[in-house]
Write a protein that holds these residues in place. Sequence first.
Motif, PDB file in Angstrom:
ATOM      1  N   GLU A  33       0.833  -1.193   0.000  1.00  0.00           N
ATOM      2  CA  GLU A  33       0.000   0.000   0.000  1.00  0.00           C
ATOM      3  C   GLU A  33       0.874   1.252   0.000  1.00  0.00           C
ATOM      4  O   GLU A  33       1.892   1.318   0.677  1.00  0.00           O
ATOM      5  N   GLU A  48     -10.844  -5.236   2.222  1.00  0.00           N
ATOM      6  CA  GLU A  48      -9.853  -5.115   3.293  1.00  0.00           C
ATOM      7  C   GLU A  48      -8.499  -4.714   2.745  1.00  0.00           C
ATOM      8  O   GLU A  48      -8.171  -4.971   1.601  1.00  0.00           O
ATOM      9  N   ARG A  49      -7.724  -4.073   3.629  1.00  0.00           N
ATOM     10  CA  ARG A  49      -6.369  -3.694   3.240  1.00  0.00           C
ATOM     11  C   ARG A  49      -5.426  -4.824   3.593  1.00  0.00           C
ATOM     12  O   ARG A  49      -5.837  -5.833   4.166  1.00  0.00           O
ATOM     13  N   TYR A  67     -10.657   1.033  -3.090  1.00  0.00           N
ATOM     14  CA  TYR A  67      -9.294   0.574  -3.325  1.00  0.00           C
ATOM     15  C   TYR A  67      -8.955   0.715  -4.803  1.00  0.00           C
ATOM     16  O   TYR A  67      -9.743   0.329  -5.665  1.00  0.00           O
ATOM     17  N   VAL A 113      -5.670   3.219  -0.834  1.00  0.00           N
ATOM     18  CA  VAL A 113      -6.958   3.198  -0.142  1.00  0.00           C
ATOM     19  C   VAL A 113      -7.420   4.646  -0.019  1.00  0.00           C
ATOM     20  O   VAL A 113      -6.717   5.470   0.561  1.00  0.00           O
TER      21      VAL A 113
END
Length: 175
Positions: free
Chosen positions: A90, A152-153, A164, A127
């Motif tokens: 990320e 979800e991350r 996302y 995100v």
Amino acid sequence: MDLQPTLEGELVTIRPTAPEDWDALFAVASDPLIWEIHPAHDRWQEPVFGRYFEDALESGGGLTILDKASEKIIGASRYAFPDAARDEIEIGWTFIARDYWGGTYNREIKRLMLDHIHRFVGGAVFVVGKDNIRSRKAMEKIGGVLQEGRIERGDGTLLPDHVYYVIPRRKDSGA
């Protein structure tokens, strides 16, 4: 994989965040207009920004962005949550001073960060608050692909009020 590299472009230098960056980063972040459509819309307040700053230091991926010409701190970003199963990492928590808005600086910051990380992983995840239209448009301008259904991350955290984007490694990147 170095999560705190020093990256040099034509406009910016990106380097590891250090405790002594507090004053300059808070001076930039204390502008409420930077955060007005961000999910953490109160991050301009010192205690809230203080938590952001401490998290950046503790994360091992916090990065400070400097205007290369003036050597002035203009913002910050971060690498986080390397996910070997998804072959991605990320990139986020990015903000820059409003004087640097408009695309040129953000594009270079993201290009430098992407070029670095794509040497190690196939994709970079971003995100973004679902109502943060400014950031969503910026993601689309730099090639972000909206991930339908992702919930979800990389650390398993659920963020229902977010979307996302992924930017995969370019086939011509040589990585």
